[in-house]
Design an enzyme around this catalytic site. Structure first.
Site, PDB file in Angstrom:
ATOM      1  N   HIS A 495       0.846  -1.105   0.008  1.00 28.46           N
ATOM      2  CA  HIS A 495      -0.084  -0.053   0.019  1.00 28.46           C
ATOM      3  C   HIS A 495       0.892   1.121   0.001  1.00 28.46           C
ATOM      4  O   HIS A 495       0.867   2.139  -0.840  1.00 28.46           O
ATOM      5  CB  HIS A 495      -0.860   0.148   1.249  1.00 28.46           C
ATOM      6  CG  HIS A 495      -1.769   1.150   1.372  1.00 28.46           C
ATOM      7  ND1 HIS A 495      -3.028   1.212   1.116  1.00 28.46           N
ATOM      8  CD2 HIS A 495      -1.244   2.392   2.003  1.00 28.46           C
ATOM      9  CE1 HIS A 495      -3.746   2.582   1.313  1.00 28.46           C
ATOM     10  NE2 HIS A 495      -2.406   3.301   1.717  1.00 28.46           N
ATOM     11  N   GLU A 496       1.542   1.352   1.012  1.00 31.29           N
ATOM     12  CA  GLU A 496       2.620   2.443   1.068  1.00 31.29           C
ATOM     13  C   GLU A 496       3.485   2.609  -0.131  1.00 31.29           C
ATOM     14  O   GLU A 496       3.901   3.825  -0.605  1.00 31.29           O
ATOM     15  CB  GLU A 496       3.409   2.386   2.363  1.00 31.29           C
ATOM     16  CG  GLU A 496       2.674   2.649   3.655  1.00 31.29           C
ATOM     17  CD  GLU A 496       1.513   3.434   3.678  1.00 31.29           C
ATOM     18  OE1 GLU A 496       1.854   4.782   3.127  1.00 31.29           O
ATOM     19  OE2 GLU A 496       0.191   3.307   4.241  1.00 31.29           O
ATOM     20  N   HIS A 499       1.746   4.755  -2.929  1.00 35.00           N
ATOM     21  CA  HIS A 499       1.872   5.978  -2.704  1.00 35.00           C
ATOM     22  C   HIS A 499       3.331   6.347  -3.302  1.00 35.00           C
ATOM     23  O   HIS A 499       3.237   7.492  -3.874  1.00 35.00           O
ATOM     24  CB  HIS A 499       1.725   6.440  -1.268  1.00 35.00           C
ATOM     25  CG  HIS A 499       0.339   6.191  -0.545  1.00 35.00           C
ATOM     26  ND1 HIS A 499      -0.692   6.884  -1.230  1.00 35.00           N
ATOM     27  CD2 HIS A 499      -0.188   5.927   0.525  1.00 35.00           C
ATOM     28  CE1 HIS A 499      -1.714   6.872  -0.450  1.00 35.00           C
ATOM     29  NE2 HIS A 499      -1.627   6.075   0.460  1.00 35.00           N
ATOM     30  N   HIS A 502       3.175   6.669  -6.706  1.00 33.79           N
ATOM     31  CA  HIS A 502       2.381   7.470  -7.359  1.00 33.79           C
ATOM     32  C   HIS A 502       3.278   8.904  -7.515  1.00 33.79           C
ATOM     33  O   HIS A 502       3.268   9.457  -8.548  1.00 33.79           O
ATOM     34  CB  HIS A 502       1.093   7.645  -6.497  1.00 33.79           C
ATOM     35  CG  HIS A 502       0.277   8.456  -6.905  1.00 33.79           C
ATOM     36  ND1 HIS A 502      -0.700   9.107  -6.008  1.00 33.79           N
ATOM     37  CD2 HIS A 502      -0.114   9.294  -8.239  1.00 33.79           C
ATOM     38  CE1 HIS A 502      -1.686   9.829  -6.886  1.00 33.79           C
ATOM     39  NE2 HIS A 502      -1.358   9.882  -8.241  1.00 33.79           N
TER      40      HIS A 502
HETATM   41 ZN   LIG Z   1      -2.538   5.283   2.098  1.00 33.17          ZN
END
Ligand SMILES: [Zn+2]
Length: 710
Positions: A495-496, A499, A502
């Protein structure tokens, strides 16, 4: 502009405060303000950081920024995009640099001296933000460019930046009269202090309280790895020969799963859920009441009905109603699922002759038993295959498949703490950026896991590559011993990293529109989507390797993990949604004085909260919404983004190459990952998916009733 990026799985905030930069520098630069030079396009000089330098550096950066703003505001030339909007983008560089390092220190090295710096600086930063927004001459210029943006020959990205900049000023009160502006500044400064105190209280209760396990009998049910980390935690506190369960999620949750001592589970659970709520010096209740009142007043000044209206106006959702509507649609089936889960657990407890009714401190424990019985899955069977370092390699590998990234360890770059490592990211031999990895728990570090952008990508003046970090709270092992993580923690790593990807994929001109600077209810979409690559066979067969034998996770175990995917989704959804609904309702209450304890109780009764579950974050420890504006009236962001995520994941599932389908990956890159905020969120999703999002995929993903896939 000071642009802060701070994206949490479960930690603190994200704020986009207005801008600013530097004209002529006369005084010698504090080392914290110096440009980032050296290899890799420049990097932060963590080796030159002295905590005592922060305050003077930030004061100096603010002064420099003020001078830059004044120059733009007083420019006698007619306002243009170049001399106003783009000029603003190029201001505040020293403040950006020192703030990046300051954010690393306040979130991961927050000792007493740093906390004092934070208490002193937050109100000053807030005041400066107001000073910029309230600069009437500057706003007049921004508005002039905004009013002619469609006829002045701007590129679509420049038009978008003009719109975003204008909105940012207007939303924060640039158009208010003098008295209103004065009041707004007072409110913002007070809020800044309250936010800091709130998060410091939360940290204090996590560090001050703990549960000591005195003897073997207190360890009943705990697996060896948990005993070892509890022994380590005790040793750190000088309690030799004992075991310590600290008052944090990463320590308490496994204890609640495994401990067979119901009395200790209850004791630990009560301590943990009372963080910030102990009627002592660190109690957060009065702070919450004041924050809510100030936010409501501020929203009224800005012409909005409530804080929730003000926040959602700037999001993909658009209105509190749209967010509430989604939450309530999911709430009802989630609650029904909880009833089924509780019935399953009660059966197990009855069969054991436990003679209990499932209580909140029993949920995780009996859920684990049901999981074993129903799916034949044991977390202790999975964990030996989940080595943190191998998973990191797996994340790298998947990012290579999707985006062509390569990651190479970099030796010798300065870091804020010796455990932190740096990797260079390249694509086809070309520099993409730097990725910092700070995996271990330590005193002064926020709990949970999060991504932080030290520097965002841009290229309008020169080509600036992004510098991003991932942070976690794994317990460090002895040298040579692998760090084994749970399936949930492995998901959180992906998940991290989503980011981070991104930020790294960003390909825009202007920093305000870069990377993760997107609508808040959209920002969790790339990160949640990236979680979907962990359970792929391609990743697991290469990187989920047994720490002793090196064998890949057996197919049968992978199949069981997949089969159990929808297990306990009632609990997960209700625990989360209860917090999100309470958040939204508290911010819809307007200027009504709220007592958090009563409000929580009444709101939960109103929505029929199952008595076996406690909110994921009770108000006195709800740092997402009270340690900053980051997720206030916005904890719904996660389910909003998850609706996008589930729908996007089905696009991969339906593609010929599955999650490694090249054309779908290219669309993800082109329409979502690289465009930052240059395109409106709804439009970006539509381009990727070929249609608007629907809720059906989310319901299917959670195993709730939904139409079958077509
Ligand atoms: Zn998050």
């Amino acid at each position: 502009m000071q642009r802060r990026t701070f994206l949490a799985a479960s930690a603190a905030a994200a704020a986009l405060t207005p801008t600013i930069s530097v004209a002529k520098m006369t005084a010698p630069l504090n080392p914290l303000l110096a440009p980032w030079t050296g290899s890799h396009g420049g990097y932060p000089a963590f080796d030159k950081v002295k905590v005592a330098d922060f305050e003077p550096a930030m004061e100096q950066a603010i002064a420099l920024n003020r001078a830059e703003i004044a120059k733009i505001a007083s420019n006698p030339a007619k306002p243009t995009f170049a001399n106003t909007i783009a000029a603003l983008e190029d201001t505040g560089r020293p403040l950006d640099r020192v703030s990046s390092i300051y954010n690393v220190y306040t979130s991961t090295l927050n000792d007493k001296p740093m906390q004092a710096v934070e208490q002193a600086m937050e109100p000053k930063l807030a005041a400066f933000g107001d000073e910029v927004v309230q600069n009437a001459a500057l706003f007049a210029r921004v508005k002039a460019v905004y009013d002619t943006r469609e006829s002045s020959g701007l590129t679509p990205e420049q038009q978008r930046l003009t719109w975003v900049t204008y909105r940012s000023f207007a939303r924060q009160g640039a158009a208010l009269d003098k008295d209103q502006k004065t009041r707004m500044a007072v409110i913002n400064q007070r809020l800044a202090t309250l936010y800091t105190t709130f998060s410091q209280n939360e940290l204090a209760d996590e560090e001050a309280w703990s549960m000591t396990l005195e003897n073997e009998a207190d360890l009943a049910g705990l697996p060896d790895w948990l005993k070892a980390s509890a022994a380590g935690a005790a040793k750190d506190k000088g309690l030799v020969g004992k075991w310590l369960i600290t008052n944090t999620r990463s320590s308490m949750e496994p204890f609640l799963v495994y401990s067979t001592r119901r009395d200790l589970r209850e004791k630990g659970f009560r301590m943990w859920t009372l963080r910030g709520d102990n009627d002592d010096a660190h109690d957060n209740n009065a702070i919450i009441t004041e924050i809510l009142l100030l936010r409501a007043e501020k929203a009224r000044l800005l012409g909005f009905k409530t804080h929730a209206h003000w926040i959602t106006d700037n999001q993909m959702a658009g209105t509190p109603d749209a967010a509430m509507d989604l939450m309530l649609k999911v709430w009802t089936p989630a609650k029904a699922r909880v009833a089924e889960e509780v019935a399953d657990m009660q059966k197990v407890a009855d069969a054991e002759g436990a003679g209990i009714q499932i209580a909140p401190w029993d949920y995780r424990h009996y859920a684990e038993k049901v999981r074993k019985a129903k799916y034949d899955i044991d977390e202790n069977e999975i964990k030996p295959y989940l080595q943190m370092e191998k998973l990191r390699e797996g994340m790298f590998w998947a990012a290579g498949q999707l985006y062509g990234f390569e990651f190479t360890p970099v030796q010798g770059l300065p870091v804020a703490q010796p455990d932190i490592r740096v990797f260079e990211v390249t694509r086809a031999g070309k520099r993409v950026g730097l990725w910092y990895f700070d995996p271990y728990a330590r005193a002064g570090k926020n709990s949970g896991a999060w991504m932080n952008a030290y520097r965002t990508q841009e290229r309008f003046r020169s080509d600036v590559t992004p510098v991003v970090s991932n942070n976690a709270n794994f317990v460090k092992t002895a040298p040579g011993e692998p760090v084994l993580v749970s399936w949930d923690d492995a998901s959180t790593m992906f998940h991290e990293f989503g980011h981070a990807l991104h930020g790294l994929n960003s390909n825009v001109s202007y920093p305000t529109l870069s990377g993760t600077h997107v609508a808040r209810d959209f920002v969790e979409f790339p990160s949640q989507l990236n979680e979907h690559w962990l359970p792929t066979k391609e990743v697991l067969s290469r990187f989920a390797l047994h720490y002793k034998t090196g064998a890949a996770m057996p197919d049968a175990l992978v199949a069981k993990i997949k089969k159990a995917h929808t297990f306990n989704k009632g609990f997960d959804t209700v625990e989360y949604l209860a917090s999100a609904i309470v958040d939204m309702k508290a911010h819809l209450a307007g200027e009504r004085k709220i007592d958090p304890r009563t409000f929580e109780k009444e709101t939960l009764a109103e929505i029929g909260m199952p008595p076996q579950i406690v909110m994921r974050h009770r108000m006195p420890q709800f740092g997402h919404i009270f340690s900053g504006d980051g997720y206030s009236a916005g904890y719904y962001d996660y389910i909003w983004a998850d609706t996008l995520t589930a729908d996007a994941a089905e696009a991969f599932e339906d593609a010929p190459g599955g999650f490694y389908d090249k054309p779908t990956a290219k669309r993800l890159h082109d329409d979502i990952m690289s465009v930052g905020n240059t395109i409106e969120a709804r439009e970006a999703f539509h381009r990727f998916r070929g249609r608007d999002v629907t809720i059906d995929a989310l319901m299917r993903d959670r195993g709730f009733p939904a139409p079958a896939r077509t």
